[in-house]
Structures are given as structure tokens and as C-alpha cells.
Design a protein around this motif. Structure first.
Motif, PDB file in Angstrom:
ATOM      1  N   ASP A 186      68.587  35.447  12.969  1.00  0.00           N
ATOM      2  CA  ASP A 186      69.956  34.965  13.030  1.00  0.00           C
ATOM      3  C   ASP A 186      70.770  35.931  12.186  1.00  0.00           C
ATOM      4  N   VAL A 187      71.346  36.919  12.841  1.00  0.00           N
ATOM      5  CA  VAL A 187      72.056  37.999  12.155  1.00  0.00           C
ATOM      6  C   VAL A 187      73.455  38.084  12.744  1.00  0.00           C
ATOM      7  N   GLY A 188      74.458  37.983  11.908  1.00  0.00           N
ATOM      8  CA  GLY A 188      75.837  37.968  12.380  1.00  0.00           C
ATOM      9  C   GLY A 188      76.414  39.340  12.693  1.00  0.00           C
ATOM     10  N   ASP A 189      75.998  40.364  11.957  1.00  0.00           N
ATOM     11  CA  ASP A 189      76.545  41.709  12.126  1.00  0.00           C
ATOM     12  C   ASP A 189      75.979  42.360  13.390  1.00  0.00           C
ATOM     13  N   ASP A 190      76.858  42.787  14.303  1.00  0.00           N
ATOM     14  CA  ASP A 190      76.426  43.351  15.587  1.00  0.00           C
ATOM     15  C   ASP A 190      75.543  44.584  15.417  1.00  0.00           C
ATOM     16  N   LYS A 191      75.928  45.483  14.522  1.00  0.00           N
ATOM     17  CA  LYS A 191      75.150  46.713  14.318  1.00  0.00           C
ATOM     18  C   LYS A 191      73.751  46.381  13.796  1.00  0.00           C
ATOM     19  N   CYS A 192      73.681  45.485  12.853  1.00  0.00           N
ATOM     20  CA  CYS A 192      72.395  45.063  12.287  1.00  0.00           C
ATOM     21  C   CYS A 192      71.547  44.379  13.358  1.00  0.00           C
ATOM     22  N   ARG A 193      72.168  43.500  14.136  1.00  0.00           N
ATOM     23  CA  ARG A 193      71.440  42.781  15.189  1.00  0.00           C
ATOM     24  C   ARG A 193      70.870  43.759  16.220  1.00  0.00           C
ATOM     25  N   MET A 216      66.908  44.200  17.277  1.00  0.00           N
ATOM     26  CA  MET A 216      66.423  44.149  18.662  1.00  0.00           C
ATOM     27  C   MET A 216      65.691  45.438  19.039  1.00  0.00           C
ATOM     28  N   THR A 217      66.239  46.570  18.649  1.00  0.00           N
ATOM     29  CA  THR A 217      65.622  47.863  18.965  1.00  0.00           C
ATOM     30  C   THR A 217      64.259  47.990  18.298  1.00  0.00           C
ATOM     31  N   ALA A 218      64.154  47.571  17.050  1.00  0.00           N
ATOM     32  CA  ALA A 218      62.873  47.640  16.338  1.00  0.00           C
ATOM     33  C   ALA A 218      61.827  46.784  17.043  1.00  0.00           C
ATOM     34  N   CYS A 219      62.196  45.577  17.431  1.00  0.00           N
ATOM     35  CA  CYS A 219      61.251  44.701  18.123  1.00  0.00           C
ATOM     36  C   CYS A 219      60.774  45.339  19.427  1.00  0.00           C
ATOM     37  N   LYS A 220      61.694  45.912  20.177  1.00  0.00           N
ATOM     38  CA  LYS A 220      61.328  46.568  21.440  1.00  0.00           C
ATOM     39  C   LYS A 220      60.439  47.783  21.191  1.00  0.00           C
ATOM     40  N   ASP A 221      60.745  48.545  20.129  1.00  0.00           N
ATOM     41  CA  ASP A 221      59.953  49.736  19.816  1.00  0.00           C
ATOM     42  C   ASP A 221      58.502  49.386  19.501  1.00  0.00           C
ATOM     43  N   TYR A 222      58.255  48.179  19.024  1.00  0.00           N
ATOM     44  CA  TYR A 222      56.895  47.746  18.726  1.00  0.00           C
ATOM     45  C   TYR A 222      56.276  46.971  19.887  1.00  0.00           C
ATOM     46  N   GLY A 223      56.920  47.040  21.042  1.00  0.00           N
ATOM     47  CA  GLY A 223      56.344  46.450  22.239  1.00  0.00           C
ATOM     48  C   GLY A 223      56.505  44.947  22.355  1.00  0.00           C
ATOM     49  N   LEU A 224      57.358  44.353  21.519  1.00  0.00           N
ATOM     50  CA  LEU A 224      57.574  42.917  21.604  1.00  0.00           C
ATOM     51  C   LEU A 224      58.520  42.613  22.758  1.00  0.00           C
ATOM     52  N   GLY A 225      58.295  41.502  23.405  1.00  0.00           N
ATOM     53  CA  GLY A 225      59.131  41.104  24.530  1.00  0.00           C
ATOM     54  C   GLY A 225      60.105  40.022  24.123  1.00  0.00           C
ATOM     55  N   ARG A 226      61.273  40.057  24.736  1.00  0.00           N
ATOM     56  CA  ARG A 226      62.286  39.049  24.422  1.00  0.00           C
ATOM     57  C   ARG A 226      61.873  37.716  25.025  1.00  0.00           C
ATOM     58  N   TRP A 227      61.836  36.694  24.192  1.00  0.00           N
ATOM     59  CA  TRP A 227      61.476  35.361  24.638  1.00  0.00           C
ATOM     60  C   TRP A 227      62.742  34.556  24.854  1.00  0.00           C
ATOM     61  N   GLN A 228      63.699  34.786  24.015  1.00  0.00           N
ATOM     62  CA  GLN A 228      64.955  34.072  24.020  1.00  0.00           C
ATOM     63  C   GLN A 228      65.949  34.991  23.337  1.00  0.00           C
ATOM     64  N   TYR A 229      67.242  34.675  23.326  1.00  0.00           N
ATOM     65  CA  TYR A 229      68.231  35.610  22.819  1.00  0.00           C
ATOM     66  C   TYR A 229      67.893  36.141  21.428  1.00  0.00           C
ATOM     67  N   SER A 230      67.452  35.306  20.532  1.00  0.00           N
ATOM     68  CA  SER A 230      67.167  35.757  19.167  1.00  0.00           C
ATOM     69  C   SER A 230      65.696  35.579  18.802  1.00  0.00           C
ATOM     70  N   ALA A 231      64.823  35.786  19.783  1.00  0.00           N
ATOM     71  CA  ALA A 231      63.385  35.650  19.532  1.00  0.00           C
ATOM     72  C   ALA A 231      62.606  36.662  20.364  1.00  0.00           C
ATOM     73  N   GLY A 278      69.485  45.278   5.633  1.00  0.00           N
ATOM     74  CA  GLY A 278      70.313  45.776   4.536  1.00  0.00           C
ATOM     75  C   GLY A 278      70.892  44.635   3.728  1.00  0.00           C
ATOM     76  N   ALA A 279      72.187  44.703   3.471  1.00  0.00           N
ATOM     77  CA  ALA A 279      72.877  43.672   2.693  1.00  0.00           C
ATOM     78  C   ALA A 279      73.588  42.665   3.593  1.00  0.00           C
ATOM     79  N   SER A 280      73.349  42.745   4.898  1.00  0.00           N
ATOM     80  CA  SER A 280      74.012  41.840   5.836  1.00  0.00           C
ATOM     81  C   SER A 280      73.500  40.412   5.649  1.00  0.00           C
ATOM     82  N   PRO A 281      74.391  39.438   5.802  1.00  0.00           N
ATOM     83  CA  PRO A 281      73.924  38.051   5.742  1.00  0.00           C
ATOM     84  C   PRO A 281      73.121  37.711   6.995  1.00  0.00           C
ATOM     85  N   GLY A 282      72.146  36.862   6.847  1.00  0.00           N
ATOM     86  CA  GLY A 282      71.347  36.459   7.993  1.00  0.00           C
ATOM     87  C   GLY A 282      69.914  36.170   7.590  1.00  0.00           C
ATOM     88  N   LEU A 283      69.083  36.008   8.591  1.00  0.00           N
ATOM     89  CA  LEU A 283      67.686  35.662   8.374  1.00  0.00           C
ATOM     90  C   LEU A 283      66.836  36.280   9.463  1.00  0.00           C
TER      91      LEU A 283
END
Length: 97
Positions: A20-27, A31-46, A68-73
Motif C-alpha cells: 500500500d504505497v501512495g507515491d506513484d514513482k515508488c509504487r 511493481m517493477t521489482a516484483c516483476k523482475d523476480y518473476g512474481l505474478g500479479r494476483w491483484q492490484y497491490s499483490a 525510501g522515505a515514502s509513506p506506505g507499507l
């Protein structure tokens, strides 16, 4: 096509990444990191897939930097196969028109 950072032939453990990340650049970095490790999108934020221990640690470091210092989880959950086998998924179909 991006090069996967983990060999897909290595089994690894089932992983679920929730965020749950509010900053578009951070989000986008998450997403890119997850894809780079071969993870598949299950849902918008999973994302889900299998990672070896080493690949999981690498992904954790990359996601920490992306956050970074962006708010979120970001939660990285290692699952057991029985949890996936025992899961109930309820899928709704989109209606046309």
C-alpha cells in the motif's frame, strides 16, 4: 523483455507481496521489482510466486530502497504449500455491456 533475477527453474518457497504505497514513482518501482523476480500479479497491490531464500533477501533490499522515505507499507509473506492448497478463491466474472 526484462531479464528475470531468479532462475524460474529453482523452486523456492511460495511468496506473497502485499503493498500500500501512495507515491506513484515508488509504487512503480515496487511493481517493477516484483516483476523482475518473476512474481505474478494476483491483484492490484499483490504479487505472488516462488523465491529462493537468496532471491527473497535481494527483493527485500530492493523494495526497501524503492520505498525510501515514502509513506506506505510493503509486506512480504512466505507461505507454506498447504496454505495455497487449502485456500479458497472466489472469482467474479466481469459483465459485458
Amino acid at each position: 523483455m526484462p531479464r528475470l533475477l531468479q532462475d524460474p527453474r529453482k523452486a523456492g518457497h511460495p511468496i506473497l507481496v502485499l503493498y500500500d504505497v501512495g507515491d506513484d514513482k515508488c509504487r512503480t518501482k515496487v511493481m517493477t521489482a516484483c516483476k523482475d523476480y518473476g512474481l505474478g500479479r494476483w491483484q492490484y497491490s499483490a504479487y505472488h510466486g516462488r523465491l529462493t531464500g537468496a532471491a527473497r533477501r535481494e527483493l527485500e533490499i530492493r523494495l526497501e530502497k524503492a520505498m525510501g522515505a515514502s509513506p506506505g507499507l510493503i509486506a512480504i509473506l512466505q507461505l507454506e504449500q498447504w496454505q495455497l492448497d487449502d485456500a479458497t478463491l472466489i472469482v467474479g466474472e466481469a459483465k459485458n455491456g
